[in-house]
Design an enzyme around this catalytic site. Sequence first.
Site: not given
Length: 360
Positions: A259, A257
Amino acid sequence: MAKTLPELRTHIDALDLELLALLNQRASLAHEVGEIKRIDGSPVFRPERETQVINSLQTGNPGPIKNSSIAVIWREIMSACRALEAAQRVAYLGPAGTFSEQAALQFFGSSIERVMCVSIDEVFRSTAGGGAEFGVIPIENSSEGVISRSLDLLLNSPLHIVGETSFLVRHNVLRLSPMLAGIEVVYAHPQALAQCQDWLTTHLPHAERRAASSNAEGARLAATNPAWAAIASERAGSEFGLHVASPAIQDDAFNRTRFAVVCLPQTLPAPEATGKDCVSLIVSVPNKPGAVHDLLMPLKTHGVSMTRFESRPARSGQWEYYFYIDIQGHPSQPHVAAALKELQSLSAFYKVLGTYPAGA
């Protein structure tokens, strides 16, 4: 003749005292830099400068300490030095134990004032309204693609992106019992449920899947009922006293992921070039044949690499779309500046979301 264990420990203790003295010398110098910045009105935090410091140290690192550990150690040192001026307020999706919190600590270090929010929308509101200086938002997952809500909010927000960080995400089944038997409900953020759907179908086919505002919130709920479980990080399990009933259940072993770090331009302007940078922007074009092809031609013409291209409905009712684009480079580079200028001239809508050092 080899040293004895007591001799080695004595030597280590002496080196620790030397390191402590050097760290405090560094902190004193950093404080002087902070005073000059305060007089000049310059930002305390410069992500491009910290990136350059870490890259330089990694280049000159003879080992045996790994370069990844060098990055962690110096991020904490710089975070502690920044906190001597004032701890930065950083907003992210809470509660404690979320991956967003992990991303905030990975980017800023632990010497920050944590502003935990109940939703991504609140992260934007808090950062734009002055409740926090910086916000950390998830924007992309390697398995499930973009985080739609984050992209939608970036469209109209005054915030811009000044940094990014990413890491491999490990999802675990957490509950009050260390066993999987008897789980009736599984709580997690919708993204986590999607990233683990094959495992859940195989191993917990009869358990109800319920969406939570965050994985850590799911862990909090799981701690209230022995028949409930959560999908979350080990940190969330420690936070709420839960066992890991099954580790690493994500369907993609390389699940990652990304960010983004956002703030108001007056808090921190666009970072200067580091040699490894990224520009994120949103554009739209008139709905006519060949429009998207024409939009991408300036990048090819000027030799600019595109690393992401996503479309989102413009919600105009006219089948129009916004395109979210990431390109390599910095606007201070002539070929990047030329490509962006030409791209803007072709766009019906054009907004630079941020220019920032590219994450590892």
